[in-house]
Design a protein around this motif. Structure first.
Motif, PDB file in Angstrom:
ATOM      1  N   TYR A 184      -8.753 118.327  99.790  1.00  0.00           N
ATOM      2  CA  TYR A 184      -8.889 117.543  98.563  1.00  0.00           C
ATOM      3  C   TYR A 184     -10.315 117.053  98.305  1.00  0.00           C
ATOM      4  O   TYR A 184     -10.608 116.533  97.248  1.00  0.00           O
ATOM      5  N   ASP A 185     -11.228 117.228  99.258  1.00  0.00           N
ATOM      6  CA  ASP A 185     -12.640 116.866  99.062  1.00  0.00           C
ATOM      7  C   ASP A 185     -13.532 118.071  98.789  1.00  0.00           C
ATOM      8  O   ASP A 185     -14.729 117.921  98.587  1.00  0.00           O
ATOM      9  N   THR A 217      -1.006 119.504  93.803  1.00  0.00           N
ATOM     10  CA  THR A 217      -1.297 118.421  94.744  1.00  0.00           C
ATOM     11  C   THR A 217      -1.796 119.048  96.031  1.00  0.00           C
ATOM     12  O   THR A 217      -1.430 120.180  96.369  1.00  0.00           O
ATOM     13  N   THR A 248     -12.228 116.810  92.416  1.00  0.00           N
ATOM     14  CA  THR A 248     -11.645 116.665  93.740  1.00  0.00           C
ATOM     15  C   THR A 248     -10.584 115.573  93.681  1.00  0.00           C
ATOM     16  O   THR A 248     -10.568 114.777  92.765  1.00  0.00           O
ATOM     17  N   GLY A 249      -9.716 115.558  94.631  1.00  0.00           N
ATOM     18  CA  GLY A 249      -8.667 114.546  94.668  1.00  0.00           C
ATOM     19  C   GLY A 249      -7.360 115.143  95.130  1.00  0.00           C
ATOM     20  O   GLY A 249      -7.237 116.350  95.281  1.00  0.00           O
ATOM     21  N   LYS A 250      -6.381 114.283  95.336  1.00  0.00           N
ATOM     22  CA  LYS A 250      -5.105 114.752  95.862  1.00  0.00           C
ATOM     23  C   LYS A 250      -4.197 115.328  94.783  1.00  0.00           C
ATOM     24  O   LYS A 250      -3.325 116.119  95.067  1.00  0.00           O
TER      25      LYS A 250
END
Length: 103
Positions: free
Chosen positions: A33-34, A91, A66-68
């Motif tokens: 996620y990064d 996700t 970026t992110g979940k």
């Protein structure tokens, strides 16, 4: 004396080879996620598996980068040969990504 010296040198060279083959860990792997590129590539592969014509896929944007939870806007051919703009929500955690929905 010469035989033991050659044995020592060959063991030393072999040991150096083993150490270099093992490599070194520079830094730990970033979570999925990064990593913006990993998110784009993995999401693209998940989306293409669900398209009628995977080769027609064209990325428009990924938000957030970026992110979940990430939304991917893309264009792809529909069943009549025209192009539709669609969104997919994916996700991800540290190592895997899941396709939540395609609209």
């Amino acid at each position: 004396m010469k035989k033991s010296f050659k044995y020592f040198i060959s063991c030393f060279v072999f040991g150096v080879f083993l150490l270099s083959a093992a490599g070194s860990e520079d830094e730990p792997q970033k979570p999925l996620y990064d990593d913006e590129i990993a998110i784009r590539v993995t999401a693209e592969s998940l989306i293409k598996k669900n398209l009628r014509d995977p080769d027609s896929y064209q990325l428009i944007e990924v938000t957030p980068k970026t992110g979940k939870t990430v939304t991917v806007r893309y264009r792809a051919k529909n069943g009549f040969g025209g192009y539709n703009v669609s969104e997919a929500i994916v996700t991800c955690d540290e190592t895997t990504m899941h396709l939540v929905s395609i609209e």
